[in-house]
Scaffold this active site. Sequence first.
Site, PDB file in Angstrom:
ATOM      1  CB  CYS A   1       6.165  48.054  -0.014  1.00  0.00           C
ATOM      2  SG  CYS A   1       5.218  49.432  -0.690  1.00  0.00           S
TER       3      CYS A   1
ATOM      4  CB  CYS B   1       1.837  49.623  -2.569  1.00  0.00           C
ATOM      5  SG  CYS B   1       2.601  48.278  -3.469  1.00  0.00           S
TER       6      CYS B   1
ATOM      7  CB  CYS C   1       7.619  49.153  -3.319  1.00  0.00           C
ATOM      8  SG  CYS C   1       6.325  48.044  -3.885  1.00  0.00           S
TER       9      CYS C   1
ATOM     10  CE  LYS D   1       9.852   6.713   5.400  1.00  0.00           C
ATOM     11  NZ  LYS D   1      10.728   7.492   6.225  1.00  0.00           N
TER      12      LYS D   1
ATOM     13  CE  LYS E   1       6.107   5.250   6.463  1.00  0.00           C
ATOM     14  NZ  LYS E   1       5.837   6.570   6.974  1.00  0.00           N
TER      15      LYS E   1
ATOM     16  CG  ASP F   1       4.451  12.437   4.816  1.00  0.00           C
ATOM     17  OD1 ASP F   1       4.680  11.964   5.951  1.00  0.00           O
ATOM     18  OD2 ASP F   1       5.138  13.317   4.303  1.00  0.00           O
TER      19      ASP F   1
ATOM     20  CB  CYS G   1       3.812  51.461  -5.355  1.00  0.00           C
ATOM     21  SG  CYS G   1       4.524  51.389  -3.706  1.00  0.00           S
TER      22      CYS G   1
ATOM     23  CE1 TYR H   1      -1.882   2.468   9.435  1.00  0.00           C
ATOM     24  CE2 TYR H   1      -2.285   4.192   7.821  1.00  0.00           C
ATOM     25  CZ  TYR H   1      -1.773   3.789   9.040  1.00  0.00           C
ATOM     26  OH  TYR H   1      -1.165   4.691   9.853  1.00  0.00           O
TER      27      TYR H   1
ATOM     28  CD  GLU I   1      -1.714  -1.217   3.287  1.00  0.00           C
ATOM     29  OE1 GLU I   1      -1.741  -0.152   3.926  1.00  0.00           O
ATOM     30  OE2 GLU I   1      -1.994  -2.304   3.787  1.00  0.00           O
TER      31      GLU I   1
HETATM   32  S1  IVH Z   1       0.844   0.062   8.920  1.00  0.00           S
HETATM   33  C1  IVH Z   1       2.685  -1.393  13.370  1.00  0.00           C
HETATM   34  N1  IVH Z   1       0.232   1.229   6.660  1.00  0.00           N
HETATM   35  O1  IVH Z   1       3.719   5.167   8.894  1.00  0.00           O
HETATM   36  C2  IVH Z   1       2.487  -0.202  12.506  1.00  0.00           C
HETATM   37  N2  IVH Z   1       1.315   2.521   8.335  1.00  0.00           N
HETATM   38  O2  IVH Z   1       6.497   4.948   9.765  1.00  0.00           O
HETATM   39  C3  IVH Z   1       1.674  -0.569  11.293  1.00  0.00           C
HETATM   40  N3  IVH Z   1       1.654   4.875   7.735  1.00  0.00           N
HETATM   41  O3  IVH Z   1       3.031   4.491  12.276  1.00  0.00           O
HETATM   42  C4  IVH Z   1       1.479   0.607  10.443  1.00  0.00           C
HETATM   43  N4  IVH Z   1       0.738   4.750   5.740  1.00  0.00           N
HETATM   44  O4  IVH Z   1       1.513   6.174  10.962  1.00  0.00           O
HETATM   45  C5  IVH Z   1       0.801   1.370   7.878  1.00  0.00           C
HETATM   46  N5  IVH Z   1      -0.391   2.152   4.612  1.00  0.00           N
HETATM   47  C6  IVH Z   1       0.144   2.282   5.821  1.00  0.00           C
HETATM   48  C7  IVH Z   1       0.666   3.522   6.282  1.00  0.00           C
HETATM   49  C8  IVH Z   1       1.246   3.603   7.551  1.00  0.00           C
HETATM   50  C9  IVH Z   1       1.325   5.544   6.627  1.00  0.00           C
HETATM   51  C10 IVH Z   1       2.339   5.474   8.901  1.00  0.00           C
HETATM   52  C11 IVH Z   1       1.849   5.019  10.245  1.00  0.00           C
HETATM   53  C12 IVH Z   1       3.029   4.340  10.893  1.00  0.00           C
HETATM   54  C13 IVH Z   1       4.161   5.057  10.227  1.00  0.00           C
HETATM   55  C14 IVH Z   1       5.432   4.261  10.335  1.00  0.00           C
END
Ligand code: IVH
Length: 673
Positions: A428, A433, A410, A316, A118, A120, A413, A228, A116
Amino acid sequence: MEKLTANIKKEIETLVKELNEHNYRYHVLDAPVISDEEYDRLFRRLKELEERYNHVLPDSPTKRVGAPPLEKFQKVQNTEPMLSLDNAFSHDEVREFDQRVKRFLKSEQEVEYTVEPKYDGLAMELSYKQGLLDRASTRGDGYEGEDVTTNVKTIKAIPLRIEGVRIPEKIDIRGEVYMDIQEFENLNKEREKNDEPAFANPRNAAAGAVRQLDSSITEKRKLHMACYGLGAAKGIEFKSQEDFVNWLKKARFPVPLVFDIVTGVENVINSIKKIEEGRPTFPFETDGAVIKVNDFGLQKELGFKTREPRWAIAYKFPAHQGTTIIEDIKANVGRTGAITPVAMLTPVRIGGVTVSRSTLHNWDEIERKDIRIGDTVVVERAGDVIPHVVTVITEKRSGSERKFLPPKECPVCGSTVVRDEGEVAYRCIGLNCEAQVLEKIYHYASRGAMDIEHLGGKNIELLYSQGLITHFIDLYKLKKEQLLSLPRFAEKSAQNLIDAIEKSKKTTLARFLYALGILHVGEYAAKQLARHFKTIDELYGIKPEQIVDIKQMGAKLAESISDFFSEKENLHTLDSLKKLGLTISNPDYEAGARKEKGPFDGLTIVVTGTLSRPRNEIEELIESLGGRAAGSVSKKTSYVLAGEEAGSKLEKAKTLGVKVITEKEFEQMIRGV
Ligand code: IVH
């Protein structure tokens, strides 16, 4: 109150069901079937019935908004700790992870994994009891988080009630709360206009929104969620991540945009590549992919290292950087006259996006990084969506690079540019302006301010260039005939604008204060002011000392507000606006007053020693009655409430001469005797 009949009860139930369905279609499936207007109509009807008959269902969409602001968040324990993930920075590290899994399971067989994106954002746990959302809490340190239920309820993608499946007695669902990139960019634009610091990335913006004590601000920030993970559950079991995610979908939860189930690590890597390729088209920020062993039985066998599961890893993506040339630097003039340097770059593709401009923030930053026109620079948009210059590649200098000094005049103006003491920004000071004038009007009309529809940047520029407006006050003097003589307007569009301006005349103090564009006064500060001052007249001639006492109002802000309301010209403008028909109500004051008019109004009290009930209960009582419960004694402490066996805090109170009270005296204060 009118009597609730069976028919009305049924209508309320149907409306709740329908609205929740539309909510789900709009916010989760992204496939609405009715217009916004139609949705609003149904919503208003429901609200009207709920108020008229005092009958509000627990999953009513009206419960998502309008809760009174909190004083602070309560701490909550997570039933099962919320842990973090180990990272892999290369495909080989993902292969090593797969090896470890197999070694631990003592198996040669290929493992089935889920992959899946990740997200942010920030981790959140949603607790459902008998199918109803009972509590939402942040991860905090993993074991103890904060109760942010009121705020999370404003996130429309989150169901208030589980539907479409058999309801478990209890289930904790975990996921990531995040802000879409588009929403994040809009928010930052607004903030820059208001001279508020921009958020560095959507994650910080989302975290800031979740931590608002006033949920109406959270609601405006339009957060989203992807679910998730499974926490504690009772009355339901799942075989695998796949099984769980399918259940989530059925129960109408938002789930990750990509959810692959693959066997063997090479297929995992293909799936990771697919996510990385799709990344520029995703509406949200992602910095990697999460790989999990699918089978819950195997997950259990694998278990945890101290803080991380052995059954999952986060891959990552490499940071989003690129090298390009600064062709020019321009000075941008904002609403308050603040001048920001912006680098014009030779367009370069970074992570699938073409970058041609980059903010340089201010001249301190330019100096620190020694950035010059003509320089070859490394630009990054990793996590950060607004690209920024990471560093100059000095080896590439030819000697023809030019420094970019702050302008003395400025660029728009020609007025003098000054730098206030202790400030990084150059400003300014030209009152007329053009850049400032236009930005001020634009801000006045914007969504969080007076919310004047049909008055976008193009129309403002046109009206200004035709000499019809030079200040927002002129909006209220516009005549339809004047608009009709302009190229962009026809009968209907002219009428629309006139109507929208007319409509904006009815406003609230919080919106109006924000709309005025007073230096440093953003939406939050405006709201705080509205909670303390009933009418705008109370602010005329106000002194900074009268403002700094208000929670979270710093000296700079107080100074700026005082300056604004001491300026005759400004007060004259305000009076003229009132004469032109502006009416300002103040619902925030009513809400604020209810809280603050308690026996402990304005007092700071420290509670110590053994008392007749738990300390946190007494502290809550103090806060609910207008006071502040503090943890340590200082000269600013009003009282120390000391029980049996009070120790060092009592000593300190005596040394500092802070008044010490007994529980009995405390109770007398509450009763007002
Ligand atoms: S599973 C035991 N799935 O990333 C922890 N985490 O760096 C299982 N995160 O603490 C987490 N997307 O806050 C999981 N698809 C995803 C995620 C995800 C973002 C975050 C989550 C986790 C952190 C770890």
